[in-house]
Design a protein around this motif. Structure first.
Motif, PDB file in Angstrom:
ATOM      1  N   UNK A   9       0.823  -1.209   0.000  1.00  0.00           N
ATOM      2  CA  UNK A   9       0.000   0.000   0.000  1.00  0.00           C
ATOM      3  C   UNK A   9       0.859   1.261   0.000  1.00  0.00           C
ATOM      4  N   UNK A  10       2.006   1.198   0.672  1.00  0.00           N
ATOM      5  CA  UNK A  10       2.837   2.397   0.764  1.00  0.00           C
ATOM      6  C   UNK A  10       3.774   2.549  -0.441  1.00  0.00           C
ATOM      7  N   UNK A  11       3.790   1.504  -1.292  1.00  0.00           N
ATOM      8  CA  UNK A  11       4.690   1.543  -2.457  1.00  0.00           C
ATOM      9  C   UNK A  11       4.419   2.756  -3.365  1.00  0.00           C
ATOM     10  N   UNK A  12       3.127   3.022  -3.758  1.00  0.00           N
ATOM     11  CA  UNK A  12       2.877   4.188  -4.611  1.00  0.00           C
ATOM     12  C   UNK A  12       3.382   5.494  -3.977  1.00  0.00           C
ATOM     13  N   UNK A  13       3.141   5.662  -2.670  1.00  0.00           N
ATOM     14  CA  UNK A  13       3.607   6.868  -1.992  1.00  0.00           C
ATOM     15  C   UNK A  13       5.124   6.960  -2.076  1.00  0.00           C
ATOM     16  N   UNK A  14       5.765   5.824  -1.819  1.00  0.00           N
ATOM     17  CA  UNK A  14       7.234   5.788  -1.870  1.00  0.00           C
ATOM     18  C   UNK A  14       7.743   6.152  -3.241  1.00  0.00           C
ATOM     19  N   UNK A  15       7.125   5.539  -4.268  1.00  0.00           N
ATOM     20  CA  UNK A  15       7.563   5.813  -5.648  1.00  0.00           C
ATOM     21  C   UNK A  15       7.344   7.281  -5.978  1.00  0.00           C
ATOM     22  N   UNK A  16       6.158   7.829  -5.595  1.00  0.00           N
ATOM     23  CA  UNK A  16       5.843   9.239  -5.850  1.00  0.00           C
ATOM     24  C   UNK A  16       6.858  10.154  -5.198  1.00  0.00           C
TER      25      UNK A  16
END
Lengths: 303, 238
Positions: A9-16
């Motif tokens: 779930x936190x992957x998109x935030x991390x990538x962003x």
């Protein structure tokens, strides 16, 4: 949520955030300008938003799932309580009439009866005793579910050896081949935590069933192994098997399968096995092929 | 002179008392009947029974209450409870409250007659029965029932929970032939085919821990084909 759930779930935030950092190394003081103009911040914002949506959706789903499970458990608990109450009432309503009938029949035999009457009385007596036992067994089965276990460390290897020896000595054993297969390498069968008397009773019931439903010359195998956290016990036979339609029914109270009608029994043996094993945090299973045989399996948490 | 033991039979179902009264009379007892707890308390004064057979569930005053009131007054007339309580824990409670024995409905009337004889033989008039004693001694063995501990020569012995319950039952029923089925019913609360072997296993554990030689027993005697008997002399201790 599990750890990998959080990572996903936190992957998109991390990538962003990562794209944001890579795309800009300037210090922006005006957020409005920033939003309009900068791809970097948009990427960060998108990433964080997606993460928030995923987390919120996951939490909602988990919550719904839990609620659903609670509802199912509630319904099951209610059904079980209803059943317990029903059995208590049945027991209560039958005990006095049965006491009267047993005493009356005993009084009838005080004076010697003519032969034909004596036969009738003893036949009725036998049936009354049968009903008495049935009612008592049903009640005990219900009581088992609500009585706490007295547990100790139980060596299932020793227990299985004992049961197999008992059954080998039984009069109805005939020339059936009965073998016990226990693991020795690389390690022996782990112990379990439980009430040894009840576990012995459960395994004995299964093995006794295997003997009852096979013919002389058949093979019965008792196997045990561990698969990490559980130990698995299998009682396999080359008997007549159980038809698919009956497989789920055999664990029900008072159910008597097609094969079982010619074999004496109460219809409470397998329900008792299941109650004992589930009380120990385990479960029971069954696979069978008509004309080939049946495998009963018991799974118990290992120590 | 009438020296038959006097039995007071208390049950609210006349269908039961009507059958059991003649049965027990023929079995050699003098029998009177009361139909509920209050009537029983009144009859006890006038009839002075040697033993009371008491149903538990009755209108007006139930059997438990009769038992409690009698024991509070210091009346130790032997009592056999007629119960249908399935759980052995509750039945053990009934014994601690001062019943001498209990029998589950529906029962074989012959079994009731046998239990009455046993309790009468075991009872000492006016004295509390062993079943309510907290500490019992037999030779070097002491059993502390509330604490569920046993001592041999003052050293605590280590018993499995079931072996402890079995020892407790045996020592409160000394000199009585106890069939495996009865022990199963009283201690385990169930009776199934393999059960008799279960009893034998626990008896073996008790003998091993107590150092009791089955060939020359001090405590537990095997009656071949019938069951077991606690043969040690048992006394209350503090």
């Amino acid at each position: 949520m599990k750890w990998w759930g959080w990572i996903l779930s936190l992957l998109p935030a991390g990538v962003g955030i990562l794209i944001g950092i890579l795309a800009t190394n300037e210090n922006i003081t005006n957020p409005v300008l920033f939003l309009r103009g900068r791809f970097a911040v948009l990427a960060t914002l998108c990433g964080v938003t997606i993460s928030i949506i995923i987390i919120a959706a996951a939490q909602f789903w988990i919550h719904t799932q839990k609620k659903h499970n609670r509802e199912i458990q509630g319904v099951r608990k209610q059904a079980n309580e209803d059943r317990q109450r029903f059995l208590q009432r049945l027991d209560h309503e039958l005990k006095n009439p049965l006491t009267v009938i047993r005493a009356g029949l005993t009084n009838m035999t005080y004076e010697p009866l003519e032969d034909y009457l004596a036969n009738e009385v003893s036949a009725v007596q036998a049936q009354v005793i049968r009903i008495s036992h049935l009612v008592a067994d049903l009640r005990k089965l219900a009581a088992l579910e609500i009585t706490p276990l007295e547990t100790t460390v139980v060596s299932m290897a020793e227990l299985l050896t004992e049961v197999v020896n008992v059954v080998k000595d039984q009069a109805n054993m005939g020339d059936r081949q009965l073998t016990l297969i226990l693991p020795h390498a690389p390690w022996p069968l782990p112990d379990v935590e439980g009430d040894p008397d009840l576990l012995l009773l459960a395994v004995h019931n299964l093995l006794d069933n295997a003997v009852k439903f096979t013919a002389p010359g058949d093979t019965i195998e008792v196997r045990a192994f561990d698969d990490g956290s559980d130990i698995v016990i299998e009682i396999a036979d080359t008997g007549p098997g159980i038809s698919e339609a009956e497989i789920d029914r055999v664990w029900e109270e008072l159910y008597r399968g097609e094969q079982a009608r010619s074999v004496p029994g109460s219809g409470l043996g397998l329900p008792l096995v299941r109650a004992i094993i589930e009380k120990h945090g385990g479960n029971v299973g069954l696979r069978s092929r008509p004309d080939q045989g049946t495998v009963f399996s018991v799974r118990l948490p290992a120590i | 002179m009438n020296n038959k033991p006097k039995i007071l039979l208390v049950d609210d179902e006349t269908a039961i008392t009507d059958r059991l009264q003649p049965f027990l009379s023929r079995a050699g007892f003098d029998v009177d009947v009361a139909s509920d707890g209050e009537a029983a308390l009144i009859k006890i004064v006038s009839y002075t029974p040697d033993l009371i057979v008491l149903d538990v569930l009755m209108p007006r005053m139930d059997g438990r209450e009769v038992l409690r009131q009698l024991r509070q007054k210091g009346d130790w007339t032997p009592i056999i409870l007629l119960t249908q309580v399935g759980e052995s824990a509750e039945r053990a409670m009934a014994l601690m409250e001062g019943a001498d024995d209990y029998i589950n409905k529906p029962f074989d009337p012959n079994e009731l007659a046998a239990r009455i004889k046993t309790v009468l033989r075991r009872a000492s008039p006016g004295q509390p029965p062993l079943t309510v004693a907290e500490r019992l001694r037999s030779g070097d063995l002491v059993v502390d029932r509330p604490k569920r501990r046993a001592y041999l020569n003052a050293i605590e012995i280590n018993l499995s929970p079931k072996a402890m319950s079995l020892l407790e039952y045996l020592i409160t029923h000394p000199d009585e032939l106890l069939s495996r089925d009865r022990l199963l019913d009283a201690v385990w609360g169930w009776d199934y085919p393999i059960g008799t072997r279960t009893v034998d296993t626990r008896i073996a554990e008790l003998r091993r821990v107590l150092g009791d030689d089955p060939g020359d027993p001090q405590y537990i005697e095997t009656i071949p084909g019938q069951g077991y008997r606690f043969i040690g002399k048992v006394e209350k201790t503090s």
